[in-house]
Design a protein around this motif. Structure first.
Motif, short mmCIF file in Angstrom:
data_model
loop_
_atom_site.label_atom_id
_atom_site.label_comp_id
_atom_site.label_asym_id
_atom_site.label_seq_id
_atom_site.Cartn_x
_atom_site.Cartn_y
_atom_site.Cartn_z
N PRO A 124 -0.71 -3.45 -7.35
CA PRO A 124 -2.19 -3.61 -7.02
C PRO A 124 -2.25 -4.17 -5.72
CG PRO A 124 -1.51 -4.89 -9.15
CD PRO A 124 -0.30 -4.28 -8.33
N PHE A 178 -8.43 1.04 0.57
CA PHE A 178 -9.49 0.31 -0.08
C PHE A 178 -10.96 0.29 0.73
CE2 PHE A 178 -11.73 -3.56 -1.46
CZ PHE A 178 -12.01 -3.11 -2.79
N LYS A 195 -14.18 2.14 -0.59
CA LYS A 195 -15.21 1.41 -1.15
C LYS A 195 -16.61 1.70 -0.28
CE LYS A 195 -15.40 -1.13 -3.86
NZ LYS A 195 -16.05 -1.15 -5.63
N ARG A 210 -7.34 -10.09 -5.41
CA ARG A 210 -7.72 -9.34 -7.00
C ARG A 210 -7.93 -7.91 -6.91
NH1 ARG A 210 -11.24 -14.06 -6.64
NH2 ARG A 210 -12.95 -12.61 -6.07
N ILE A 211 -7.59 -7.49 -5.47
CA ILE A 211 -7.78 -5.76 -5.55
C ILE A 211 -6.67 -5.31 -6.23
CG2 ILE A 211 -7.72 -3.81 -4.06
CD1 ILE A 211 -8.64 -5.60 -1.74
N SER A 212 -7.04 -4.17 -7.11
CA SER A 212 -6.21 -3.53 -8.27
C SER A 212 -5.68 -2.30 -7.34
CB SER A 212 -6.91 -3.24 -9.33
OG SER A 212 -8.16 -2.44 -9.20
N GLN A 268 -8.15 1.88 -10.12
CA GLN A 268 -9.20 0.95 -10.53
C GLN A 268 -10.13 0.46 -9.14
OE1 GLN A 268 -6.77 -1.96 -12.53
NE2 GLN A 268 -6.79 -0.68 -14.33
N TRP A 269 -10.03 0.87 -8.31
CA TRP A 269 -10.67 0.51 -7.05
C TRP A 269 -12.28 0.54 -7.24
CZ3 TRP A 269 -7.87 3.06 -2.36
CH2 TRP A 269 -6.65 2.24 -1.87
N GLU A 299 -13.78 -0.10 -9.73
CA GLU A 299 -14.31 -1.42 -10.33
C GLU A 299 -14.24 -2.62 -9.70
OE1 GLU A 299 -11.80 -1.13 -13.91
OE2 GLU A 299 -12.46 1.07 -14.01
N SER A 300 -13.60 -2.56 -8.59
CA SER A 300 -13.14 -3.95 -7.71
C SER A 300 -14.43 -4.11 -7.08
CB SER A 300 -12.03 -3.73 -6.89
OG SER A 300 -10.95 -3.30 -7.47
N GLU A 301 -14.83 -5.41 -6.74
CA GLU A 301 -15.63 -5.97 -5.97
C GLU A 301 -15.20 -7.03 -5.19
OE1 GLU A 301 -19.44 -6.99 -7.86
OE2 GLU A 301 -19.37 -5.46 -9.47
#
Length: 182
Positions: free
Chosen positions: A53, A102, A106, A170-172, A176-177, A179-181
């Protein structure tokens, strides 16, 4: 913080060794060794970014960098600097791939240029100031290379604290990025 730590460490070592009268080829070999270790790290970066992660990867890379530089608070020999710089170069490709991947992953397409401008300007300005600060510290009686390495370690540790206590941890993984906030 990471760039300040890295630039301080590399620039401080080069200037201090030059001031000591170390042969230029030996100083060049220091940069070459770090470059080779970074190249080795880049061969592992894709696998690491996919498996670990991103938040943990960032924290782990910063921890490895900080730990690799701590001996230079006490040891100033060429061999110590060489070993510590080699270790420092290993995690950076994975750190950059995860963190920047990331960030840009994003960022909406229409904001990529702005995000890049803000990021690169901030890093560039701080990166340009660091060699001047390093030169000043090296000239101060009683401070010198130990103070430079103190700055590098403190900045690396500050980055590590941000990675551990903030939303970065908490970044995966990349799959799954979306879904990451933060």
């Amino acid at each position: 913080m990471v760039n300040i730590a890295c630039v301080a460490s590399i620039t401080g070592a080069q200037i201090m060794l030059a001031a000591r009268g170390t042969r230029a080829v030996m100083i060049g070999l220091l940069g070459t060794a770090m470059g080779v270790s970074t190249l080795v790290g880049s061969l592992l970066a894709n696998k690491l970014v996919d498996m670990v992660p991103t938040g943990r990867l960032i924290a782990g890379a910063l921890a490895l960098f900080a730990v690799s530089q701590m001996p230079l608070l006490f040891l100033h020999s060429y061999a110590a600097i060489l070993i510590c710089q080699i270790l420092a170069g290993l995690p950076f490709p994975a750190l950059n791939a995860g963190l920047l991947g990331f960030l840009y992953g994003k960022t909406p397409d229409n904001m990529q240029g702005r995000a890049s401008a803000v990021f690169e300007t901030t890093v560039g300005i701080l990166g340009a100031i660091v060699p001047a600060a390093v030169g000043w510290l090296l000239q101060q009686p009683g401070l010198g290379f130990t103070a430079v390495m103190g700055m590098a370690v403190v900045c690396a540790m500050a980055g590590l604290v941000v990675a551990l206590i903030g939303p970065l941890r908490r970044i995966s993984t990349p799959d799954q990025w979306s879904e990451s906030e933060l």
